[in-house]
Scaffold this motif. Structure first.
Motif, PDB file in Angstrom:
ATOM      1  N   ASN A 130       0.830  -1.214   0.000  1.00  0.00           N
ATOM      2  CA  ASN A 130       0.000   0.000   0.000  1.00  0.00           C
ATOM      3  C   ASN A 130       0.861   1.259   0.000  1.00  0.00           C
ATOM      4  O   ASN A 130       0.553   2.248  -0.685  1.00  0.00           O
ATOM      5  N   THR A 131       1.935   1.232   0.779  1.00  0.00           N
ATOM      6  CA  THR A 131       2.838   2.387   0.846  1.00  0.00           C
ATOM      7  C   THR A 131       3.553   2.608  -0.484  1.00  0.00           C
ATOM      8  O   THR A 131       3.684   3.751  -0.949  1.00  0.00           O
ATOM      9  N   LEU A 181       1.166   4.044  -2.883  1.00  0.00           N
ATOM     10  CA  LEU A 181       0.916   5.435  -2.532  1.00  0.00           C
ATOM     11  C   LEU A 181       1.980   6.344  -3.140  1.00  0.00           C
ATOM     12  O   LEU A 181       1.664   7.432  -3.646  1.00  0.00           O
ATOM     13  N   ASP A 200       0.957   9.284  -5.796  1.00  0.00           N
ATOM     14  CA  ASP A 200       1.002  10.694  -5.408  1.00  0.00           C
ATOM     15  C   ASP A 200       2.399  11.317  -5.438  1.00  0.00           C
ATOM     16  O   ASP A 200       2.511  12.526  -5.681  1.00  0.00           O
ATOM     17  N   SER A 260      -2.818  19.501   4.902  1.00  0.00           N
ATOM     18  CA  SER A 260      -3.233  18.147   5.302  1.00  0.00           C
ATOM     19  C   SER A 260      -3.675  18.104   6.765  1.00  0.00           C
ATOM     20  O   SER A 260      -4.490  17.259   7.149  1.00  0.00           O
ATOM     21  N   ASP A 281      -3.002  14.523  -0.234  1.00  0.00           N
ATOM     22  CA  ASP A 281      -3.488  13.136  -0.168  1.00  0.00           C
ATOM     23  C   ASP A 281      -2.409  12.194   0.354  1.00  0.00           C
ATOM     24  O   ASP A 281      -2.683  11.299   1.168  1.00  0.00           O
ATOM     25  N   VAL A 335      -1.974  12.600   4.137  1.00  0.00           N
ATOM     26  CA  VAL A 335      -3.152  12.122   4.872  1.00  0.00           C
ATOM     27  C   VAL A 335      -3.154  10.600   4.945  1.00  0.00           C
ATOM     28  O   VAL A 335      -3.350  10.007   6.018  1.00  0.00           O
ATOM     29  N   TYR A 336      -2.935   9.951   3.784  1.00  0.00           N
ATOM     30  CA  TYR A 336      -2.933   8.485   3.764  1.00  0.00           C
ATOM     31  C   TYR A 336      -1.746   7.920   4.531  1.00  0.00           C
ATOM     32  O   TYR A 336      -1.874   6.915   5.241  1.00  0.00           O
ATOM     33  N   GLY A 387      -2.379   8.031   8.120  1.00  0.00           N
ATOM     34  CA  GLY A 387      -3.328   6.982   8.477  1.00  0.00           C
ATOM     35  C   GLY A 387      -2.674   5.621   8.573  1.00  0.00           C
ATOM     36  O   GLY A 387      -2.987   4.811   9.464  1.00  0.00           O
ATOM     37  N   TYR A 388      -1.718   5.358   7.679  1.00  0.00           N
ATOM     38  CA  TYR A 388      -0.982   4.088   7.724  1.00  0.00           C
ATOM     39  C   TYR A 388      -0.152   3.972   8.995  1.00  0.00           C
ATOM     40  O   TYR A 388      -0.066   2.897   9.599  1.00  0.00           O
TER      41      TYR A 388
END
Length: 267
Positions: free
Chosen positions: A4-5, A8, A12, A56, A118, A121-122, A125-126
């Motif tokens: 996921n990282t 990401l 982005d 953010s 974005d 923010v993500y 969250g991770y």
């Protein structure tokens, strides 16, 4: 979390790396009076990261504005402004002006802020997920390595494919890049119900899936989507054509000036 990282970063962070690579390839020659130096690039990136971090931190407050559409409308504004800067850069592309250098810095900052909000923010969250710190740290290292490698490859690829015409080649690639960034506008308008859903014109998801590594790369690079709608195709094609019209107008102006001067001399 590791994958996921990495994805990401591809979604982005990669656009910022690619844009910096293209702009550096446009201004790296000794005959250029106002090159994009590494110091200027560092200052611009630092400024963009700070602004993205501040925004953010207030995403909830921004999202609550304008009937809950504040964040999407801010993103749309940033995308339109970045495309406008690309058009301005196109207009003065063949002129070695300090103004061009300023436009390049603004363009990098805008793309960094647009994608950086974005991203932060993500990523935040991770980090909050218990026990995922090591996987995220490894993902960051891998993501940075992939983005840096692709940017370096693009930089030297421009040199290889366009000997003595690097500026034109970099502009052509950046044309598709800018059109792809603008393509996100239709998706954001759709999210806030300002644009109706429409069926896809075609689908090549079996060839290149959106959630594949190549799909993420092409999405970051040229706004690739495997199932584009008619509106998305219209925006992309329109965003490609408009800079060519500006470029053609610029090429006509010098010839007109020469004709005017010759007429004056004959009189």
């Amino acid at each position: 979390m590791l994958s996921n990282t990495v994805f990401l970063f591809l979604k982005d962070a990669l656009p910022v790396f690619l844009l910096c690579s293209l702009l550096l390839s446009m201004t790296r020659y000794s005959q250029i009076k106002y090159p994009l130096s590494t110091i200027r690039l560092f200052v611009t990136i630092t400024f963009g990261v700070i602004v993205a971090a501040i925004l953010s931190a207030f995403t909830q407050q921004i999202s609550a504005l304008i009937d809950g559409r504040g964040y999407e409308l801010l993103s749309i504004l940033l995308l339109f402004m970045s495309y406008l800067l690309f058009l301005i850069l196109t207009k003065y592309l063949n002129q070695d002006l300090k103004f061009n250098l300023n436009i390049m810095q603004y363009l990098i900052a805008l793309i960094l802020v647009s994608n950086g909000i974005d991203f932060l923010v993500y990523l935040q969250g991770y980090w909050l997920i218990t026990g995922a710190t090591q996987a995220i740290a490894i993902g960051i290292v891998i993501g940075l390595g992939i983005c840096s490698s692709l940017a370096i490859i693009l930089f030297f690829l421009v040199d290889l494919l366009a000997v003595n015409k690097q500026r034109t080649m970099a502009w052509t690639i950046m044309l598709f890049f800018s059109a792809g960034q603008l393509l996100q506008v239709s998706q954001l308008l759709n999210q806030i119900d300002l644009l109706a859903n429409s069926p896809a014109v075609f689908s090549i998801n079996t060839v290149i899936a959106d959630d594949s590594a190549l799909g993420y790369f092409l999405n970051s690079f040229i706004g690739y989507t495997s199932s584009p709608t008619f509106i998305e195709l219209s925006i992309f094609i329109g965003a490609l054509i408009l800079p060519f019209i500006i470029n053609r107008h610029n090429t006509k102006r010098p010839s007109n000036l020469v004709q005017a001067n010759s007429v004056k001399e004959s009189l």
